[in-house]
Design an enzyme around this catalytic site. Structure first.
Site, short mmCIF file in Angstrom:
data_model
loop_
_atom_site.label_atom_id
_atom_site.label_comp_id
_atom_site.label_asym_id
_atom_site.label_seq_id
_atom_site.Cartn_x
_atom_site.Cartn_y
_atom_site.Cartn_z
N ALA A 1 -3.52 7.69 -5.20
CA ALA A 1 -2.18 7.13 -5.36
C ALA A 1 -2.38 5.67 -5.75
O ALA A 1 -2.76 4.84 -4.92
CB ALA A 1 -1.40 7.25 -4.07
N GLY B 1 0.83 -1.21 0.00
CA GLY B 1 0.00 0.00 0.00
C GLY B 1 0.85 1.25 0.00
O GLY B 1 2.05 1.18 -0.25
N ASN B 2 0.22 2.39 0.25
CA ASN B 2 0.99 3.64 0.31
C ASN B 2 0.36 4.57 1.35
O ASN B 2 -0.66 4.23 1.95
CB ASN B 2 1.06 4.29 -1.07
CG ASN B 2 -0.31 4.59 -1.62
OD1 ASN B 2 -1.01 5.45 -1.09
ND2 ASN B 2 -0.71 3.88 -2.66
N ARG B 3 0.98 5.72 1.52
CA ARG B 3 0.62 6.60 2.64
C ARG B 3 -0.52 7.56 2.33
O ARG B 3 -0.82 8.43 3.13
CB ARG B 3 1.82 7.45 3.05
CG ARG B 3 2.93 6.67 3.69
CD ARG B 3 4.03 7.64 4.11
NE ARG B 3 5.18 6.93 4.61
CZ ARG B 3 5.26 6.45 5.85
NH1 ARG B 3 4.25 6.58 6.67
NH2 ARG B 3 6.35 5.82 6.25
N SER B 4 -1.15 7.46 1.18
CA SER B 4 -2.18 8.45 0.85
C SER B 4 -3.38 8.34 1.79
O SER B 4 -3.93 7.25 1.99
CB SER B 4 -2.65 8.24 -0.60
OG SER B 4 -3.69 9.15 -0.87
#
Ligand code: C5P
Length: 404
Positions: free
Chosen positions: A268, A201-204
């Site tokens: 993102a 995943g990512n930090r968005s």
């Protein structure tokens, strides 16, 4: 226009009397809805005399006319002044325990709130969170003025002057400039599953996308928000499609894009996903050998949207979160991406060091498809969103002047 003037129970209610006068002088009909506490500061005869309309605060007055539904439904704008800490808390919680909060739940028009309270109350984390929630839903919450408060203390918490509230109110009445436009906004960050419990995943946080959706709705657009794992509260008055992976996001965005005037890809999207998802949780091996995870590239949805538009007038907007490195600056990376993706506009922001992700403010440069700087914006994510919509509107004026 029909304006509802909601008055909270604070000493600054006396200034709402002046606001009522200037709203009337500007040619609007004003229905005053005080809270029961507000009536302890300024009584009903004052409001009725100056507005020329009946005034009630209680849900049980005029029950036969279903006032809480009718007043909210008929309003072109709701202005709340003063918005006390208690009123902000009740509005953000969606309470309906008096006529004003019930009206706020029914109204689909723009809502402007002018807070007034002591500095400590304004700066308390509870109030800060309530204001953030209201703003994320598209409510316009003004910053209070800094100056003398009740008694001898001073600081941020003063009700903005009536003329300032009037200017903001008139601006909102004018700003239905996305009316009859269909827009699609993607928000959040995709999750690509590795096994039943883990994902890439990512930090968005999704806040910028949510701000784009709520501001577009406030400006009159029909909004589809494709939300990938967002943490922030979702705005009301928009159609939400929840997705998890890049593949699901692609399907949802492409389906909604068919009828859209504008598509904004603020999500993102993971560039890669695991080639396969393990059916059971991946276990440690006895010899300590780490698992090898093979990745495959995801389709670039933005490039696909830009290359294959359902109608030529559609405006496609991308976002690019960049960090500078040895090879190029943030803007140089952004320029190269603008050209590569083929979108009409690319909103470039610098991330890392507490900027961009997981914060409530943003600082961006908007590039056109050739990588030229069109404009810049900084401030809350709602303020940045409004600048993006201004820029999109200028594009729409060239590509499809009349609403579809
Ligand atoms: O290439 P990069 O991920 O930096 O590009 C960011 C922009 O491209 C964003 O607008 C994002 O929503 C979009 N994107 C996409 N599909 C991908 C990756 C990014 O639409 N697979």
């Amino acid at each position: 226009m029909r304006i509802v003037l909601g008055v909270g129970g604070g000493i600054a209610a006396y200034k709402a009397v002046l606001l009522l006068r200037v709203l009337r002088e500007a040619g609007h009909s004003v229905r005053v809805v005080p809270t029961p506490t507000a009536l302890r500061f300024i009584g009903r005869p004052t409001w009725e005399a100056l507005s020329g309309e009946p005034v009630t605060a209680d849900l049980f007055d005029d029950v036969d006319q279903v006032a809480h539904v009718e007043i909210g439904r008929r309003a072109d704008l709701v202005v709340v002044a003063p918005a006390t800490a208690d009123l902000l808390a009740r509005a953000s919680a969606g309470r309906a325990d008096d006529l004003l909060t019930a009206t706020l739940l029914v109204a689909t028009c723009p809502v402007l709130m002018a807070p007034a309270m002591h500095t400590q109350m304004w700066q308390h984390p509870a109030t800060v969170a309530n204001v953030a929630t209201l703003r994320s839903r598209g409510v316009h919450v003004l910053e209070p003025a800094d100056g003398r408060l009740t008694g001898t203390d001073s600081g941020p918490g003063r009700l903005p002057e009536p003329e300032e509230i009037l200017t903001a109110a008139l601006g909102l009445l004018r700003a239905r400039d996305l009316a009859d436009r269909d827009v699609v906004v993607s928000a959040g960050g995709t999750r690509e599953p590795l096994d039943p419990v883990r994902f890439l995943g990512n930090r968005s946080s999704g806040r910028q996308g949510i701000a784009l959706a709520s501001t577009a709705a406030a400006r009159g657009a029909r909004v589809t928000l494709v939300a990938a794992n967002v943490e922030a509260p979702l705005p009301s008055g928009v159609e939400v499609v929840r997705v998890e992976t890049a593949d699901e996001l692609r399907a949802a965005v492409l389906a909604a894009a068919v009828r859209a005037d504008v598509v904004v890809m603020a999500a993102a999207v993971a560039d890669f996903r695991p080639t396969s998802t393990a059916a059971a949780k991946i276990k440690k091996t006895p010899d300590g050998a780490p698992p090898v995870i093979e990745l495959v590239q995801n389709p670039d949805i933005l490039a696909e949207l830009a290359a294959d538009r359902p109608h030529p007038g559609q405006v496609v907007v991308g976002f690019a979160a960049e960090t500078g490195d040895g090879s190029a600056t943030v803007l140089e990376h952004g320029r190269a991406k603008a050209v590569r993706k083929g979108a009409d506009l690319l909103v470039v922001n610098a991330v890392g060091d507490g900027r961009g992700f997981e914060v409530t403010t943003n600082d961006v440069t908007v590039l056109d498809g050739a990588g030229r700087v069109v404009t810049g914006a900084s401030g809350t994510k709602e303020q940045v969103a409004d600048v993006v919509w201004d820029t999109v509107l200028a594009r729409l004026a060239q590509t499809s002047p009349s609403p579809s």
